[in-house]
Write a protein that holds these residues in place. Sequence first.
Motif, short mmCIF file in Angstrom:
data_model
loop_
_atom_site.label_atom_id
_atom_site.label_comp_id
_atom_site.label_asym_id
_atom_site.label_seq_id
_atom_site.Cartn_x
_atom_site.Cartn_y
_atom_site.Cartn_z
N PHE A 53 35.25 97.50 76.86
CA PHE A 53 36.03 97.65 75.63
C PHE A 53 35.41 98.73 74.74
CE2 PHE A 53 35.89 93.09 76.81
CZ PHE A 53 37.22 92.93 77.24
N ASP A 55 34.89 101.02 71.90
CA ASP A 55 35.52 101.14 70.59
C ASP A 55 34.43 101.26 69.55
OD1 ASP A 55 38.20 100.73 69.01
OD2 ASP A 55 36.72 99.46 68.00
N THR A 61 34.62 94.38 67.50
CA THR A 61 35.75 94.44 68.42
C THR A 61 35.65 93.34 69.47
OG1 THR A 61 36.01 96.82 68.11
CG2 THR A 61 36.93 95.88 70.12
N PHE A 62 34.44 93.15 70.03
CA PHE A 62 34.25 92.13 71.06
C PHE A 62 34.54 90.74 70.50
CE2 PHE A 62 30.52 95.13 72.17
CZ PHE A 62 31.40 96.09 72.65
N LYS A 65 38.30 90.19 69.92
CA LYS A 65 39.04 89.96 71.17
C LYS A 65 38.83 88.55 71.70
CE LYS A 65 39.40 94.73 72.86
NZ LYS A 65 40.88 94.70 72.91
N ALA A 66 37.63 88.01 71.48
CA ALA A 66 37.31 86.68 72.01
C ALA A 66 37.74 85.56 71.10
CB ALA A 66 35.81 86.59 72.29
N GLY A 72 35.78 88.83 64.22
CA GLY A 72 35.45 90.25 64.31
C GLY A 72 35.00 90.81 62.97
N ASP A 287 40.49 98.42 60.49
CA ASP A 287 41.06 97.11 60.78
C ASP A 287 41.30 96.26 59.53
OD1 ASP A 287 40.89 97.85 63.44
OD2 ASP A 287 38.97 96.85 63.76
N LEU A 353 34.98 86.32 77.35
CA LEU A 353 35.80 87.41 77.88
C LEU A 353 35.57 87.68 79.36
CD1 LEU A 353 35.39 89.91 74.89
CD2 LEU A 353 37.48 88.67 75.51
#
Length: 408
Positions: A53, A55, A61-62, A65-66, A72, A287, A353
């Motif tokens: 991933f 970024d 970010t990780f 996503k999780a 995040g 974001d 993930l």
Amino acid sequence: MALYVCAILGAGVLVFPGQAASLAGPASLVAWGSSALMGLPLAFTFAALASRFPDSGGVATFAAKAFGPSAGGIAGWWYFIAGSVGQTIVPLTAGYYVAAVLGLEQRWAPAIAAIVLAVAVVANLAGLKLGARVQIALAIGVAAILLVVILVALPQIRFENFTSFAPHGVPGIGQAIVVLFFAFAGWEAIAHLSAEFRDVRRTLPRATLLTILIVTVLYLGVAFAVVGTGSYGTRALDRISLGAIIEHGLGLSASGVVAIAAVVICLGTTNAFVASVSRLGYALARDGWAPSLLSGRNRHGAPHFSIFAVGVIGAAGLIGAALFGWGTDDIVFVPSVLVLATYLLGTAAAARLFDRGLRVLALVAVALLLVTVPFAGWHLLVPPVIAMIALSAHWLARASRRRRGESA
């Protein structure tokens, strides 16, 4: 690899061997070894996450996503504050060495540190390509300097310096490990730059492996040199323990070289972390978790307002050091416990993930991190307080935007 080496082998290698030895005695070598072993699953977990991933948000970010966007945002703010406060600690370390060599009082260290911080900010404003070229030269200089320290220390090592191995017991070792979280902070830092790598899936795992080998050898070698020569024990000596080794081994004429070495090492670390943390600030703004101003880029493609924000936070810490006498040993527990919290959330995200082998690797990292948590003491309050502030600010900003939309 140059960014990795300078991100990890930075100011920590100048002050933390002495500080860890004062906390744990010769058993600080156990703390260094434990931190190095802990770094193995951490390094490859974050390399796998960054490769999968890529970024500029990195851990933020990780985690998003999780576990969703709130996780995040929290992870992002934990690391942004830890990395920015680090830009007080790292340049201040250079200030200690230069002030000692020039015969100045330690109160001049923040002024010297401000110059180091300013150089790193200017280099990053010129764009990552220039910064990377500078970083390669600095990484070579860092490795060479530490090798010299280890070699000069060998004739000075005495067996009696290893007696009374653990004078402060297990709690001392645990506290040393918590401090060393900041020394080993850096495995996650390059994740924020992964989106700008040419071939992240090919280059990042190779860079990670090579960096692990270099870091482990140099860190353990320097820690052994400090303990074996007894170059620790007071607050003033802990700050310049490597300088003491060089001076005792080569004479006072080496003091100028020591100061130059400190500036090279600290500039390399500051340059790497200003690059990394500013990309995170950019991603937080992108974001919606930070002011939109931080998402701006200059003509070199550098997130200039975010770079300035990191520099301002680092400079604020230097002002505090000048006015109130703060030292690196006073400040370091705050970014250390924030890095610990960031690592826990990042490795937990990897466990969710990934599957199979990578999930096992991430779970091993989580377990190792949890062992160190009780030793952080009251500093464990820092991450939840920052999390609550970040969530409250985000909620208020969303409510304000909603009200403006309704009024329009």
